[in-house]
Design a protein around this motif. Structure first.
Motif, PDB file in Angstrom:
ATOM      1  N   ARG A   1      56.611  33.820 -62.575  1.00  7.19           N
ATOM      2  CA  ARG A   1      58.024  34.162 -62.682  1.00  7.19           C
ATOM      3  C   ARG A   1      58.832  33.502 -61.562  1.00  7.19           C
ATOM      4  O   ARG A   1      58.410  33.476 -60.407  1.00  7.19           O
TER       5      ARG A   1
ATOM      6  N   THR B   1      62.064  33.483 -58.994  1.00 10.75           N
ATOM      7  CA  THR B   1      62.764  34.535 -58.279  1.00 10.75           C
ATOM      8  C   THR B   1      63.775  33.911 -57.331  1.00 10.75           C
ATOM      9  O   THR B   1      63.596  32.774 -56.869  1.00 10.75           O
ATOM     10  N   SER B   2      64.855  34.661 -57.043  1.00 13.36           N
ATOM     11  CA  SER B   2      65.861  34.213 -56.081  1.00 13.36           C
ATOM     12  C   SER B   2      65.651  34.867 -54.720  1.00 13.36           C
ATOM     13  O   SER B   2      66.489  34.734 -53.824  1.00 13.36           O
ATOM     14  N   ARG B   3      64.551  35.561 -54.534  1.00 12.78           N
ATOM     15  CA  ARG B   3      64.260  36.184 -53.255  1.00 12.78           C
ATOM     16  C   ARG B   3      63.901  35.104 -52.228  1.00 12.78           C
ATOM     17  O   ARG B   3      63.434  34.018 -52.590  1.00 12.78           O
TER      18      ARG B   3
ATOM     19  N   TRP C   1      52.653  34.409 -53.885  1.00 18.34           N
ATOM     20  CA  TRP C   1      53.932  33.712 -53.812  1.00 18.34           C
ATOM     21  C   TRP C   1      53.697  32.243 -53.501  1.00 18.34           C
ATOM     22  O   TRP C   1      53.013  31.899 -52.535  1.00 18.34           O
TER      23      TRP C   1
END
Length: 286
Positions: free
Chosen positions: A156, A158-160, A189
């Motif tokens: 996925r 993510t914008s984190r 990650w």
């Protein structure tokens, strides 16, 4: 991971539990028809070819494919008289496997005194994975072990923000990492290389092999050994992380939106099972 290996629901190290009023048996075996054509090659010859394979999931072991005797070459098995005992499935008769001028001892087996609850395996033959040239589903080679139908990987975006630090040194900072979710494991990650100061990544010798992602390269970061890894040529199914880098949160400081990640249950990967090693040479030989 799948059903029975690593932290799977049928493994002895499961991180979840069944919600039942009574305790389940300590060991649960699960057999299921594979519903895929599987073939076995030995000494350059197809010695088994079946669309009626049964896959056995046994606690803390890789899944094993069992072929009907009728789908195994008539001359491929040579009885050797060796019998051992399986704690759940009874007597196990072993065979040498022969094709042409090549014979390998104890390369196949059959359960010959099955209890009544395990008749799904009656009259079926399994082959030692590394003793064969290769296993195939249709025309594609399957390295490592029989594919576990219950092993899943999701990737996925993510914008984190993910940051990696070694002491006061910023090794990486990314506002668009991706997260890889793999059955039974903690999230991993991955960071694009453009967001990494690669001067801190020191390649080390030795690769490992994942049957679902491919060959993995490792890096030291300062004094932190094998603190990062990358699937440079990731399999097509997980190609989104190909070439990206992931970092071990117990080796370097990994922060996600400012919060430091810690090693958690399901994050430590057992490199291979009691069955045998999963090593990179098996893939290179393809």
């Amino acid at each position: 991971m799948g059903l029975s290996w690593q932290q799977g629901p049928l493994s002895t190290g499961a991180i979840g539990h069944f919600l039942t009023p009574e305790p389940l048996p300590r060991r649960l075996l699960f057999a299921e028809r594979l519903r895929r054509r599987m073939r076995v090659k030995f000494n350059g010859t197809w010695i088994a070819d079946s669309e009626d394979v049964v896959l056995l999931h046994e606690p803390d072991r890789y899944p094993v494919a069992y072929f009907p005797r009728a789908d195994v070459g008539e001359r491929a098995l040579v009885a050797g008289g060796k019998v051992t005992h399986h704690k759940d499935l009874g007597d196990t008769t072993w065979f040498a496997v022969r094709s042409g001028d090549r014979t390998t001892e104890r390369a196949a087996w059959e359960f010959t005194a099955l209890p009544g609850y395990a008749t799904d395996l009656q009259g079926r033959i399994a082959f030692a994975w590394r003793a064969m040239d290769a296993f195939y589903e249709e025309d594609e080679r399957i390295p490592g072990h029989a594919a576990d139908q219950y092993h899943r990987i999701d990737i996925r975006n993510t914008s984190r923000t993910l940051e990696v630090r070694l002491g006061d040194t910023a090794v990486a900072r990314s506002e668009h990492p991706v997260v890889l979710y793999e059955s039974g494991f903690a999230p991993r990650w991955y960071v694009p290389r453009a967001d990494i100061d690669e001067m801190w990544l020191r390649p080390v010798e030795g690769q490992t092999f994942c049957p679902y992602k491919g060959l993995c390269d490792y890096y030291d970061i300062g004094d932190a050994r094998r603190a990062a890894w990358s699937y440079r040529d990731a399999y097509q199914e997980v190609g989104r992380v190909g070439g990206m880098v992931s970092f071990e949160p117990d080796q370097v400081e990994v922060l996600l939106d400012g919060k430091r990640l810690e090693l958690e249950a399901g994050q430590h990967v057992v490199p291979h099972g009691v069955d045998r090693a999963l090593d990179a040479n098996e893939v290179r030989a393809a």
